[in-house]
Design a protein around this motif. Structure first.
Motif, PDB file in Angstrom:
ATOM      1  N   VAL A 262     -50.359  12.416   8.448  1.00 50.14           N
ATOM      2  CA  VAL A 262     -51.322  11.852   7.490  1.00 50.14           C
ATOM      3  C   VAL A 262     -50.602  10.912   6.525  1.00 50.14           C
ATOM      4  N   LYS A 263     -51.176   9.737   6.296  1.00 50.86           N
ATOM      5  CA  LYS A 263     -50.574   8.791   5.363  1.00 50.86           C
ATOM      6  C   LYS A 263     -50.943   9.158   3.927  1.00 50.86           C
ATOM      7  N   LEU A 264     -49.956   9.073   3.041  1.00 48.34           N
ATOM      8  CA  LEU A 264     -50.231   9.337   1.631  1.00 48.34           C
ATOM      9  C   LEU A 264     -51.183   8.292   1.072  1.00 48.34           C
ATOM     10  N   LEU A 265     -51.824   8.645  -0.021  1.00 53.07           N
ATOM     11  CA  LEU A 265     -52.749   7.722  -0.677  1.00 53.07           C
ATOM     12  C   LEU A 265     -52.001   6.537  -1.274  1.00 53.07           C
ATOM     13  N   ASP A 266     -52.641   5.391  -1.308  1.00 52.60           N
ATOM     14  CA  ASP A 266     -52.109   4.248  -2.036  1.00 52.60           C
ATOM     15  C   ASP A 266     -52.506   4.378  -3.501  1.00 52.60           C
ATOM     16  N   LEU A 267     -51.889   3.548  -4.328  1.00 49.97           N
ATOM     17  CA  LEU A 267     -52.208   3.591  -5.757  1.00 49.97           C
ATOM     18  C   LEU A 267     -53.682   3.293  -5.994  1.00 49.97           C
ATOM     19  N   SER A 268     -54.236   2.410  -5.180  1.00 51.70           N
ATOM     20  CA  SER A 268     -55.673   2.113  -5.220  1.00 51.70           C
ATOM     21  C   SER A 268     -56.081   1.716  -3.810  1.00 51.70           C
ATOM     22  N   PRO A 269     -57.376   1.746  -3.506  1.00 50.81           N
ATOM     23  CA  PRO A 269     -57.824   1.399  -2.151  1.00 50.81           C
ATOM     24  C   PRO A 269     -57.419  -0.001  -1.717  1.00 50.81           C
ATOM     25  N   ASN A 270     -57.345  -0.936  -2.677  1.00 52.03           N
ATOM     26  CA  ASN A 270     -56.964  -2.325  -2.369  1.00 52.03           C
ATOM     27  C   ASN A 270     -55.908  -2.789  -3.370  1.00 52.03           C
ATOM     28  N   TRP A 271     -54.699  -2.200  -3.263  1.00 54.01           N
ATOM     29  CA  TRP A 271     -53.663  -2.451  -4.256  1.00 54.01           C
ATOM     30  C   TRP A 271     -53.281  -3.926  -4.345  1.00 54.01           C
ATOM     31  N   GLU A 272     -53.165  -4.623  -3.205  1.00 56.55           N
ATOM     32  CA  GLU A 272     -52.766  -6.030  -3.239  1.00 56.55           C
ATOM     33  C   GLU A 272     -53.800  -6.864  -3.988  1.00 56.55           C
ATOM     34  N   ASP A 273     -55.085  -6.560  -3.777  1.00 56.22           N
ATOM     35  CA  ASP A 273     -56.137  -7.276  -4.511  1.00 56.22           C
ATOM     36  C   ASP A 273     -56.079  -6.950  -6.000  1.00 56.22           C
ATOM     37  N   ASP A 274     -55.848  -5.679  -6.310  1.00 56.40           N
ATOM     38  CA  ASP A 274     -55.748  -5.266  -7.712  1.00 56.40           C
ATOM     39  C   ASP A 274     -54.552  -5.929  -8.391  1.00 56.40           C
ATOM     40  N   LYS A 275     -53.445  -6.000  -7.668  1.00 52.63           N
ATOM     41  CA  LYS A 275     -52.237  -6.636  -8.201  1.00 52.63           C
ATOM     42  C   LYS A 275     -52.499  -8.106  -8.507  1.00 52.63           C
ATOM     43  N   ALA A 276     -53.180  -8.789  -7.591  1.00 50.12           N
ATOM     44  CA  ALA A 276     -53.517 -10.196  -7.809  1.00 50.12           C
ATOM     45  C   ALA A 276     -54.438 -10.349  -9.014  1.00 50.12           C
TER      46      ALA A 276
END
Length: 382
Positions: A262-276
């Motif tokens: 199982v892959k761990l959760l990311d910081l948010s569902p769309n981290w790259e979009d949030d970062k931008a």
């Protein structure tokens, strides 16, 4: 918001440093062989200071009547100020992203606490066996067989993240050991679990959930430790707690053979979009700072803009920036978000002030067509 606030404080320091540079250029040379005209130097410094302040306010200055030495000194101060401000702007941009990424490190470190507790139990058992003494009280080795703990520690995604991000408790393990001995080993739920001869996966899950909820995220020693590691722990705690809770639930629900993949959760569902989003909001707010300052000043005609709290002005500028550049975010959503931010970070009266000013400006900008929203569910730019 914190990054913009920090940059504005640094920018104020850069301005003072530029003035100091001008002062140094016209300071008397104590090692000079010739007698210097101190009054002349002081006059030149004052003129250069006035010209730099004029440039700072208007981004240009009138050098028609100034001599070349003064103009050169002002230009050097301007270049120095611009270079340092540029460095500071980039620095706080990077620090903003590092601070967000650090939330994910705290998430991983909290999962790793199960490994630290496992090592402490093993160490305790090794010492006991070397002394050839029988264990007193419940068998703590029961914790080593906790299925959920093993699922966390054996999860491939967890192991990769721990190595890649170099997560380690280091010397802080001693404080965790103190909590283990003084709190966890005395905890009634933990003791009851140890006395269970054959705990189920559900029992294992409930124990881990209890340790996180009632000890790790509450115990004062650990909270102080987390605060030392992260100045924003008070705000970040809820995010870390949510990620941990979702992870143990996710691993607890998986079939035994699948849990390690199982892959761990990311910081948010769309981290790259949030970062931008973070980066664009930061850059746009600073880039249009003077424009937004003028807009705020025009909207608070009965209030001296200089008396508006700095944080309130930053909140207003960020809200304006979001209204302008993020076409898919409804105006009302933006206003509500920044009202909530003002409740947490600014003055007691800021909520009403932010609400009133933003509502007024938003209505004017939408009616003029300066703010246009597009996307599903957005009607009449509201």
């Amino acid at each position: 918001m914190q990054a913009i606030y920090a940059y504005m404080q640094a920018e104020g320091s850069d301005y003072l440093l530029a003035l100091d540079q001008i002062g140094e250029e016209f300071a008397p040379d104590l090692n000079a062989m010739e007698v210097q005209d101190r009054k002349l130097l002081e006059g030149q410094k004052q003129i250069a200071t006035l010209l730099f302040k004029e440039w700072y306010e208007k981004r240009q200055f009138d050098a028609e009547d100034a001599d070349k030495q003064i103009v050169n000194a002002v230009n050097r101060a301007i270049v120095s100020y611009q270079n340092q401000s540029k460095k500071d702007r980039r620095y706080y941009h990077d620090q903003m992203l590092i601070a967000v990424e650090r939330i994910y490190d705290h998430y991983l470190a909290n999962l790793q606490l199960m490994g630290v507790l496992t090592d402490l139990v093993k160490e305790e058992e090794e010492k006991r066996s070397k002394r050839f003494t029988e264990a007193k009280g419940p068998d703590v080795k029961q914790f080593l067989r906790n299925q959920l703990v093993q699922r966390i520690l054996n999860n491939k995604s967890y192991q990769q993240h721990i190595i890649r991000r170099n997560i380690s408790w280091g010397s802080d393990v001693s404080e965790i050991a103190q909590v283990y001995r003084a709190v966890i080993k005395q905890d009634e739920v933990f003791l009851a679990y140890l006395q269970n001869p054959s705990p189920s996966l559900s029992d294992d899950f409930e124990l881990v959930k209890h340790i996180y909820k009632n000890i790790i995220f509450k115990e004062k020693t650990l909270q102080s430790l987390f605060e030392e590691q992260d100045l924003n722990w008070a705000e970040n705690k809820a995010i870390v707690k949510s990620l941990v809770n979702k992870t143990i639930k996710m691993l607890g629900e998986e079939a035994e053979g699948n849990a390690e993949d199982v892959k761990l959760l990311d910081l948010s569902p769309n981290w790259e979009d949030d970062k931008a989003f973070f980066e664009e909001l930061y850059e746009q707010t600073l880039q249009e700072n003077e424009k937004y300052e003028a807009m705020i000043s025009a909207s608070v005609q009965n209030w001296d803009v200089e008396r508006v709290a700095l944080l309130d002005k930053i909140i207003l500028k960020m809200a304006l920036s979001e209204m302008y550049i993020f076409r898919s975010i409804p105006v009302k959503v933006t206003i509500n978000e920044y009202i909530e931010i003002s409740k947490i970070y600014s003055t007691p009266k800021s909520k009403q002030f932010i609400n009133g000013v933003l509502d007024k400006m938003a209505q004017e900008l939408v009616s003029k067509g300066e703010i246009r929203k597009s996307g599903r569910g957005l009607i009449d730019n509201k």
